[in-house]
Motif scaffolding. Sequence first.
Motif, PDB file in Angstrom:
ATOM      1  N   ALA A  19       1.416  29.668 172.871  1.00  0.00           N
ATOM      2  CA  ALA A  19       0.743  30.553 171.916  1.00  0.00           C
ATOM      3  C   ALA A  19      -0.278  31.444 172.623  1.00  0.00           C
ATOM      4  CB  ALA A  19       0.070  29.728 170.824  1.00  0.00           C
ATOM      5  N   ALA A  20      -1.031  30.863 173.547  1.00  0.00           N
ATOM      6  CA  ALA A  20      -2.034  31.647 174.276  1.00  0.00           C
ATOM      7  C   ALA A  20      -1.365  32.723 175.130  1.00  0.00           C
ATOM      8  CB  ALA A  20      -2.885  30.725 175.135  1.00  0.00           C
ATOM      9  N   GLY A  21      -0.253  32.400 175.743  1.00  0.00           N
ATOM     10  CA  GLY A  21       0.491  33.393 176.528  1.00  0.00           C
ATOM     11  C   GLY A  21       0.986  34.539 175.663  1.00  0.00           C
ATOM     12  N   ASN A  22       1.487  34.201 174.485  1.00  0.00           N
ATOM     13  CA  ASN A  22       1.937  35.246 173.554  1.00  0.00           C
ATOM     14  C   ASN A  22       0.770  36.116 173.108  1.00  0.00           C
ATOM     15  OD1 ASN A  22       4.580  34.339 173.661  1.00  0.00           O
ATOM     16  ND2 ASN A  22       4.362  33.021 171.874  1.00  0.00           N
ATOM     17  N   ASP A  23      -0.349  35.495 172.798  1.00  0.00           N
ATOM     18  CA  ASP A  23      -1.540  36.252 172.403  1.00  0.00           C
ATOM     19  C   ASP A  23      -2.017  37.142 173.540  1.00  0.00           C
ATOM     20  OD1 ASP A  23      -1.491  35.066 169.912  1.00  0.00           O
ATOM     21  OD2 ASP A  23      -3.128  33.660 170.335  1.00  0.00           O
ATOM     22  N   LEU A  24      -2.011  36.606 174.743  1.00  0.00           N
ATOM     23  CA  LEU A  24      -2.441  37.378 175.904  1.00  0.00           C
ATOM     24  C   LEU A  24      -1.593  38.638 176.060  1.00  0.00           C
ATOM     25  CD1 LEU A  24      -4.139  37.663 178.500  1.00  0.00           C
ATOM     26  CD2 LEU A  24      -2.415  36.245 179.641  1.00  0.00           C
ATOM     27  N   ARG A  25      -0.276  38.500 175.965  1.00  0.00           N
ATOM     28  CA  ARG A  25       0.606  39.673 176.064  1.00  0.00           C
ATOM     29  C   ARG A  25       0.317  40.682 174.957  1.00  0.00           C
ATOM     30  NH1 ARG A  25       3.748  35.683 178.087  1.00  0.00           N
ATOM     31  NH2 ARG A  25       4.658  35.002 176.132  1.00  0.00           N
ATOM     32  N   HIS A  26       0.062  40.193 173.761  1.00  0.00           N
ATOM     33  CA  HIS A  26      -0.240  41.067 172.624  1.00  0.00           C
ATOM     34  C   HIS A  26      -1.507  41.891 172.886  1.00  0.00           C
ATOM     35  CE1 HIS A  26      -0.917  42.386 168.504  1.00  0.00           C
ATOM     36  NE2 HIS A  26      -2.151  41.899 168.613  1.00  0.00           N
ATOM     37  N   TYR A  27      -2.576  41.214 173.315  1.00  0.00           N
ATOM     38  CA  TYR A  27      -3.844  41.918 173.536  1.00  0.00           C
ATOM     39  C   TYR A  27      -3.798  42.817 174.760  1.00  0.00           C
ATOM     40  CZ  TYR A  27      -5.728  39.129 169.778  1.00  0.00           C
ATOM     41  OH  TYR A  27      -5.946  38.566 168.548  1.00  0.00           O
ATOM     42  N   ARG A  28      -3.022  42.455 175.758  1.00  0.00           N
ATOM     43  CA  ARG A  28      -2.845  43.350 176.904  1.00  0.00           C
ATOM     44  C   ARG A  28      -2.139  44.628 176.476  1.00  0.00           C
ATOM     45  NH1 ARG A  28      -1.228  39.422 181.911  1.00  0.00           N
ATOM     46  NH2 ARG A  28      -3.352  39.160 182.691  1.00  0.00           N
ATOM     47  N   ALA A  29      -1.116  44.487 175.647  1.00  0.00           N
ATOM     48  CA  ALA A  29      -0.370  45.656 175.173  1.00  0.00           C
ATOM     49  C   ALA A  29      -1.255  46.589 174.349  1.00  0.00           C
ATOM     50  CB  ALA A  29       0.835  45.211 174.349  1.00  0.00           C
ATOM     51  N   GLY A  31      -4.425  46.940 174.874  1.00  0.00           N
ATOM     52  CA  GLY A  31      -5.505  47.420 175.722  1.00  0.00           C
ATOM     53  C   GLY A  31      -6.861  46.837 175.359  1.00  0.00           C
ATOM     54  N   ASP A  32      -6.858  45.677 174.713  1.00  0.00           N
ATOM     55  CA  ASP A  32      -8.095  45.011 174.295  1.00  0.00           C
ATOM     56  C   ASP A  32      -8.593  44.128 175.441  1.00  0.00           C
ATOM     57  OD1 ASP A  32     -10.093  43.522 173.119  1.00  0.00           O
ATOM     58  OD2 ASP A  32      -8.992  43.172 171.259  1.00  0.00           O
ATOM     59  N   HIS A  33      -9.320  44.753 176.371  1.00  0.00           N
ATOM     60  CA  HIS A  33      -9.713  44.067 177.605  1.00  0.00           C
ATOM     61  C   HIS A  33     -10.657  42.892 177.362  1.00  0.00           C
ATOM     62  CE1 HIS A  33      -7.632  47.187 179.731  1.00  0.00           C
ATOM     63  NE2 HIS A  33      -8.334  48.108 179.091  1.00  0.00           N
ATOM     64  N   ALA A  34     -11.539  43.015 176.395  1.00  0.00           N
ATOM     65  CA  ALA A  34     -12.481  41.920 176.119  1.00  0.00           C
ATOM     66  C   ALA A  34     -11.735  40.675 175.639  1.00  0.00           C
ATOM     67  CB  ALA A  34     -13.520  42.352 175.093  1.00  0.00           C
ATOM     68  N   THR A  35     -10.772  40.867 174.752  1.00  0.00           N
ATOM     69  CA  THR A  35     -10.013  39.726 174.235  1.00  0.00           C
ATOM     70  C   THR A  35      -9.093  39.168 175.311  1.00  0.00           C
ATOM     71  OG1 THR A  35     -10.145  40.673 172.027  1.00  0.00           O
ATOM     72  CG2 THR A  35      -8.527  38.937 172.356  1.00  0.00           C
ATOM     73  N   VAL A  36      -8.568  40.028 176.170  1.00  0.00           N
ATOM     74  CA  VAL A  36      -7.749  39.559 177.292  1.00  0.00           C
ATOM     75  C   VAL A  36      -8.567  38.618 178.170  1.00  0.00           C
ATOM     76  CG1 VAL A  36      -6.649  40.276 179.463  1.00  0.00           C
ATOM     77  CG2 VAL A  36      -6.103  41.470 177.340  1.00  0.00           C
ATOM     78  N   GLU A  37      -9.812  38.978 178.455  1.00  0.00           N
ATOM     79  CA  GLU A  37     -10.676  38.109 179.265  1.00  0.00           C
ATOM     80  C   GLU A  37     -10.904  36.764 178.566  1.00  0.00           C
ATOM     81  OE1 GLU A  37     -11.784  38.541 182.408  1.00  0.00           O
ATOM     82  OE2 GLU A  37     -10.472  40.280 182.375  1.00  0.00           O
ATOM     83  N   LEU A  38     -11.111  36.789 177.266  1.00  0.00           N
ATOM     84  CA  LEU A  38     -11.276  35.534 176.523  1.00  0.00           C
ATOM     85  C   LEU A  38     -10.011  34.692 176.554  1.00  0.00           C
ATOM     86  CD1 LEU A  38     -13.236  36.779 173.383  1.00  0.00           C
ATOM     87  CD2 LEU A  38     -14.107  35.339 175.234  1.00  0.00           C
ATOM     88  N   MET A  39      -8.863  35.330 176.406  1.00  0.00           N
ATOM     89  CA  MET A  39      -7.603  34.593 176.434  1.00  0.00           C
ATOM     90  C   MET A  39      -7.365  33.983 177.817  1.00  0.00           C
ATOM     91  SD  MET A  39      -6.575  34.648 173.392  1.00  0.00           S
ATOM     92  CE  MET A  39      -5.210  33.611 173.814  1.00  0.00           C
ATOM     93  N   LEU A  40      -7.702  34.715 178.880  1.00  0.00           N
ATOM     94  CA  LEU A  40      -7.554  34.170 180.224  1.00  0.00           C
ATOM     95  C   LEU A  40      -8.453  32.956 180.420  1.00  0.00           C
ATOM     96  CD1 LEU A  40      -7.333  37.473 182.272  1.00  0.00           C
ATOM     97  CD2 LEU A  40      -5.498  35.797 181.928  1.00  0.00           C
ATOM     98  N   ALA A  41      -9.662  33.014 179.878  1.00  0.00           N
ATOM     99  CA  ALA A  41     -10.572  31.872 179.973  1.00  0.00           C
ATOM    100  C   ALA A  41     -10.012  30.678 179.194  1.00  0.00           C
ATOM    101  CB  ALA A  41     -11.956  32.251 179.457  1.00  0.00           C
TER     102      ALA A  41
END
Length: 57
Positions: A19-29, A31-41
């Motif tokens: 689920a986190a991987g799917n969310d990460l791809r969604h937020y990267r697409a 361009g939501d950099h702040a949320t991408v950083e949170l998902m990576l954490a």
Amino acid sequence: MKPTYEDISSCDLRFELTAAGNDLRHYRARGDHATVELMLAWIDVLLDEWNRRTQGR
């Protein structure tokens, strides 16, 4: 077959990581950099937990 505690735990982590991987791809697409950083954490925390659980086996 009755799953063991470790089986259930790893299933939970696999679900969370997927689920986190799917969310990460969604937020990267988006361009939501702040949320991408949170998902990576969050993924980092999940992987730390995975390693903690597998070291005890």
